[in-house]
Design an enzyme around this catalytic site. Sequence first.
Site, PDB file in Angstrom:
ATOM      1  CB  SER A 140      29.718  50.558  41.728  1.00  0.00           C
ATOM      2  OG  SER A 140      30.394  49.371  42.058  1.00  0.00           O
ATOM      3  CG  ASP A 143      27.432  47.549  39.548  1.00  0.00           C
ATOM      4  OD1 ASP A 143      27.815  47.300  40.708  1.00  0.00           O
ATOM      5  OD2 ASP A 143      28.198  47.915  38.642  1.00  0.00           O
ATOM      6  CG  ASP A 156      30.818  45.774  39.393  1.00  0.00           C
ATOM      7  OD1 ASP A 156      30.477  45.831  40.594  1.00  0.00           O
ATOM      8  OD2 ASP A 156      31.248  46.765  38.767  1.00  0.00           O
ATOM      9  CG  ASP A 180      28.716  45.704  43.627  1.00  0.00           C
ATOM     10  OD1 ASP A 180      28.387  44.766  42.882  1.00  0.00           O
ATOM     11  OD2 ASP A 180      29.490  46.603  43.247  1.00  0.00           O
TER      12      ASP A 180
END
Length: 557
Positions: free
Chosen positions: A143, A301, A303, A299
């Site tokens: 993340s 990834d 999400d 960010d």
Amino acid sequence: MDVNALYLLWLEKAAGRPALRDELEAIRGDDAAIEDRFYRELEFGTGGLRGVLGAGTNRMNVFTIGKATQGYANYLKNHAARLSVAIAYDSRTNSRLFAETAAGVFAANGIRVYIYPRLMPTPSLSFAVRDLRSCGGVVVTASHNPAKYNGYKVYGADGCQITTEAAAAIQQEIDRIDPFADVHTLDFAEGLASGIIAYIGEDTVERYLAAVSTASLLPESFSRSASIVYTPLNGTGISCVPRCLRAHGFTNITIPPEQAEPDGNFPTCPYPNPEIREALSVGLRLAEETGSELLLATDPDCDRVGAAVKTAEGCRLITGNEMGVLLLDFVCRMRRANGTMPERPVAVKTIVTTPMAEKVAAHYGVELRNVLTGFKFIGEQIGLLEKAGEAGRYIFGFEESYGYLSGSFVRDKDAVNASLLICEMFVWYKSQGKTLADALEALYAQYGFFETKLLSFTFEGSAGFAHMTELLDSLRLSPPAELAGEAVRQVIDYDRDETGLPRSNVLRFVLDGGEVVVRPSGTEPKLKIYLTAARESREKSRAMLALLEKRLTDRAK
């Protein structure tokens, strides 16, 4: 087995892995370094695994990935009828290697694998699990953590990150696994050739983006000419966010070239977290140079999304709590105006997210549900509504850490969906001569001045972990009678009290006009303290917040 015996075993078994072997050779005789790598195994929790890259049981590497995947495969074989999984991965160091390693382990266990052929956002994996009717899924990502981290998120058949109960059951399976003797493996290329591993097709991506488009709220008559700087922070957002925005008419988009391409070293933002200003510095500079009105940053990834808006005083960063309240209000306003507000609408937030959302929800007659920290608990609420035949009641969910979702098409926070909503909200207010900062001030004037702040204290290594545990234990056993000069009216221990929520190592201290929530991070060696002050003026709220920060900082040292 003691740490030195483990070290020697890993040194032997890493012979075929030069990078791991060289790292282990380099720490020979360094007791502290050996201790740090082997004093524990990475904890498999409801978010799966997350840790520093490297050699050892307390590191992310092909052996810890293989062990976790074998445990998850054993769990699936015991609990699922349709054995298939979906896999996605981000731009981090070794993400593709770990994803292909996991695919080979699943395939060797007779579990069909669907894997994205390129970097894709985490929410697209949540979508793919359900779209492909898989019994589970994995995303290789850490993340927003610093570049030295990677992780392994695990999803159930519902597209949510696994529940506490499932995590415990998978952990039991993992505990039985010897990473060097019990992990079944199949070469990734052989799996592709045999057909037990298959790439996820572009049709799934198209269906995901079409589902995101269903969350659009802005009528076609509104101009979408706003100037936008978008940065994926060298992550997966580049694959979907610009594509989605342009499909909805937002074509005036500038992307910083130094952050456009995937790069696990994150050279211009070593801590790629859109919650912190330093991560946005490149985007902010470009927005100033181009005179852009809105900055978006996702960010690695994709999400989470952070935002800043141009004002007369300069760029104004909007916090996760502020954006969540703005979006909740916007979703409610537009659904009312469009005639799409369902009967008995439901919104969901986490217990560490601003109480201001409760006032906004009450104003629109929306039921607001509070859940534990972690978007999986918001996804779980969508699933419960779906099982009751009431998925249409869900209108919005958010958490203070920059995660938002306005539809039931995925069961995790979705920065593609949120980026579209933020752009639509921006131009809706712009048509009235207002910025998002103006809109936020109007909400504060209506509902009260809620000031929030997150304090984060890092505790590295085994000694740090022990100290953090002692701090939590002392707060639990001897809670303060007052904070910032105000009496603590109530102490809620989510690990012991009957809250109706799953047990969790979280403490809440309720004050008059404020609250403090304390919990350990589930993904980093950190203690997190969430402060809220809500007084009759901004000045009084900020003064109270400053007193709370000083008191809690002194206590955490």
